[in-house]
Design a protein around this motif. Structure first.
Motif, short mmCIF file in Angstrom:
data_model
loop_
_atom_site.label_atom_id
_atom_site.label_comp_id
_atom_site.label_asym_id
_atom_site.label_seq_id
_atom_site.Cartn_x
_atom_site.Cartn_y
_atom_site.Cartn_z
N GLU A 182 -3.22 17.86 39.34
CA GLU A 182 -1.77 16.99 38.89
C GLU A 182 -2.51 15.56 38.69
N PHE A 183 -3.15 15.37 37.44
CA PHE A 183 -3.88 14.13 37.38
C PHE A 183 -2.91 12.74 36.88
N GLN A 184 -1.74 13.10 36.80
CA GLN A 184 -0.83 12.01 36.52
C GLN A 184 -0.25 11.32 37.82
N SER A 185 -0.82 11.80 38.86
CA SER A 185 -0.53 11.18 40.11
C SER A 185 -1.38 10.00 40.48
N ARG A 186 -0.51 8.97 41.26
CA ARG A 186 -1.39 7.63 41.41
C ARG A 186 -1.04 7.09 42.63
N LEU A 187 -1.87 6.37 43.43
CA LEU A 187 -1.54 5.52 44.69
C LEU A 187 -0.60 4.59 44.44
N LEU B 7 -3.14 6.07 54.78
CA LEU B 7 -3.87 7.60 54.79
C LEU B 7 -3.28 8.65 54.38
N GLU B 8 -2.09 8.81 55.03
CA GLU B 8 -1.15 9.99 54.42
C GLU B 8 -0.93 9.87 52.85
N GLU B 9 -0.88 8.65 52.45
CA GLU B 9 -0.58 8.51 51.07
C GLU B 9 -2.00 9.03 50.23
N PHE B 10 -2.80 8.59 50.89
CA PHE B 10 -4.19 8.98 50.20
C PHE B 10 -4.40 10.77 50.15
N ILE B 11 -4.11 11.39 51.21
CA ILE B 11 -4.30 12.46 51.63
C ILE B 11 -3.33 12.95 50.73
N TYR B 12 -1.96 12.66 50.54
CA TYR B 12 -1.00 13.38 49.59
C TYR B 12 -1.35 13.39 48.11
N SER C 200 1.36 -1.21 47.85
CA SER C 200 1.26 -2.77 47.65
C SER C 200 0.55 -3.46 48.84
N VAL C 201 -0.72 -3.71 48.76
CA VAL C 201 -1.50 -3.90 49.90
C VAL C 201 -2.77 -4.68 49.12
N GLN C 202 -3.19 -5.76 50.03
CA GLN C 202 -4.15 -6.71 49.49
C GLN C 202 -5.41 -6.53 50.37
N GLY C 203 -6.42 -7.23 49.94
CA GLY C 203 -7.73 -7.09 50.58
C GLY C 203 -8.35 -5.83 50.30
N GLU C 204 -9.29 -5.26 51.38
CA GLU C 204 -10.36 -4.26 50.97
C GLU C 204 -9.48 -3.11 50.71
N LEU C 205 -8.60 -2.72 51.52
CA LEU C 205 -7.57 -1.66 51.36
C LEU C 205 -7.01 -1.55 49.99
#
Length: 428
Positions: free
Chosen positions: A47-52, A33-38, A55-60
């Motif tokens: 800053e549209f060059q930013s990306r999440l 969630l902190e990564e999403f918020i950041y 390394s996670v599987q499933g729905e997340l």
């Protein structure tokens, strides 16, 4: 009892494991969630060059993948919009006409710099989104724009702002795409047609003046020929006088036609032959041609050259015509027993030709118009001395072709001075 203890231990163990797993999952979820918020904050800062980077599987993991794809689409869409806006802005800036678009309420949607200038907009205030009546200070144009607001009909009109400025304004409704009965605003195209109107007026005046100038001698020639044909018994003296008048009027027609053709040739300068021309040599040809006329009026014709080797890259006949027109005019309009002086020199890297006379002079109110075709300060006197009214117009066109200028200093009954300046680019 031992069995109960085992069950309790098992329950506690499971609870501990569940708690550990829950805490671990909560920590990981919070980090995500902190990564999403950041990343979302960076996106909100464009800053549209930013990306999440998760390394996670499933729905997340699916959510992170969809979020990154959404950012890419937003980045691509915004880039396209910015590029389209840049194109539109560049096109508007490059258009020489004033372009203005307003919505149905009269608020400005877009405007180019030329329109701002023509409409005398108050550029200290925000432009787009502001009502036109607040920004536009050119009242005549504003009146037309406001009256057209919401109209479904096209409108074309010429508006004279003042004596020196004429605009052509075109107003067209803006329809909602693919819907012809819903208007969302108006597009206004403002064109400066001052020069066009001036040229049309000059053309109209030229045709009228040529017709008048040709009609007068032709009427005279026709009348005297008719008189000679109907009166065979006219005495020899009267017949010769009539023939002299016919000859004089014929020569006047020839001079007029020659000047019109020369003026047309100068204006159509695509095929002009140019060469190295010695100013002094050309002047002496004109001096020899005009000196006998000066002597007949007892006019002292003098000249002075600071450098007799001055040469220019031009058409020889053009230079000759400049000297001939200015010197001939000076002699024609100078009374007997007066002086005409020609001075040729170099000043501030330009050739300066001065023709000064002690003639009748030019009224101050006429000085700005003497280079117009067929304009004469004193029409009767001009015809008496054989002028066609085109000499100074021809001279001005030649000087303009050379990239130079011609100025006049004059005082009534004291004389005039014509000063021609030819810039250095014509030197050889």
């Amino acid at each position: 009892m031992e069995q109960l203890t085992t069950i309790i231990f098992f329950i506690v163990l499971v609870s501990v494991i569940v708690a550990i797993l829950s805490i671990r999952y909560t920590v990981r979820l919070r980090r995500y969630l902190e990564e999403f918020i950041y990343v979302s904050k960076k996106i909100s800062n464009k800053e549209f060059q930013s990306r999440l980077n998760l390394s996670v599987q499933g729905e997340l993991g699916e959510l992170a993948k969809n979020f990154n794809e959404m950012i890419e689409i937003m980045d691509s869409t915004i880039s396209e919009v910015e590029y389209s806006h840049l194109q539109m802005t560049s096109i508007l800036k490059s258009i020489s006409h004033g372009i203005l678009a307003i919505d149905i309420d009269g608020n400005i949607m877009l405007i180019n710099e030329e329109a701002k200038r023509m409409l005398k907009c108050d550029c200290d205030k925000p432009i787009e989104g502001t009502n036109a009546s607040i920004l536009i200070n050119e009242e005549k144009l504003l009146k037309e724009i406001v009256s057209f607001k919401g109209s479904k009909k096209n409108k074309r009109k010429e508006i004279r702002i003042n004596d020196d400025l004429v605009y052509k304004i075109s107003l067209d409704p803006i329809y909602l795409q693919n819907i012809n009965n819903i208007i969302i605003g108006s597009i206004i195209n403002i064109q400066d047609i001052t020069e066009k109107v001036r040229l049309e007026n000059m053309r109209s005046d030229f045709v009228a003046n040529v017709s008048h100038e040709l009609k007068t001698p032709l009427t005279s020639i026709s009348g005297f020929i008719e008189t000679l044909k109907l009166n065979e018994n006219i005495d020899q003296y009267t017949r010769n006088r009539f023939l002299d008048i016919i000859e004089s009027e014929s020569n006047r027609l020839k001079r007029l036609i020659d000047d019109i053709l020369l003026l047309s040739f100068i204006e159509n300068k695509d095929n002009v032959l140019v060469d190295s021309v010695c100013i002094y040599e050309v002047f002496m040809e004109v001096y020899d041609m005009t000196s006998y006329i000066a002597k007949s009026k007892n006019i002292k014709l003098t000249y002075e050259f600071s450098d007799k080797s001055i040469r220019v890259f031009s058409n020889r006949d053009y230079i000759k015509q400049v000297f001939l027109n200015l010197i001939d005019n000076a002699i024609k309009y100078t009374p007997e027993n007066k002086d005409v002086h020609i001075n040729v020199g170099i000043k501030q890297n330009s050739i300066v030709i001065s023709v000064k006379d002690e003639g009748v002079g030019i009224p101050e109110e006429d000085i700005d118009r003497i280079f117009e075709r067929f304009y004469r300060v004193d029409k009767a006197r001009s015809r008496d001395v054989g002028g066609t009214g085109l000499g100074l117009a021809i001279t001005k066109h030649i000087i303009k072709y050379l990239g130079g200028s011609i100025n006049v200093k004059s005082e009534l009954e004291k004389g005039s001075e014509f000063i021609v300046t030819i810039p250095q680019k014509n030197f050889l």
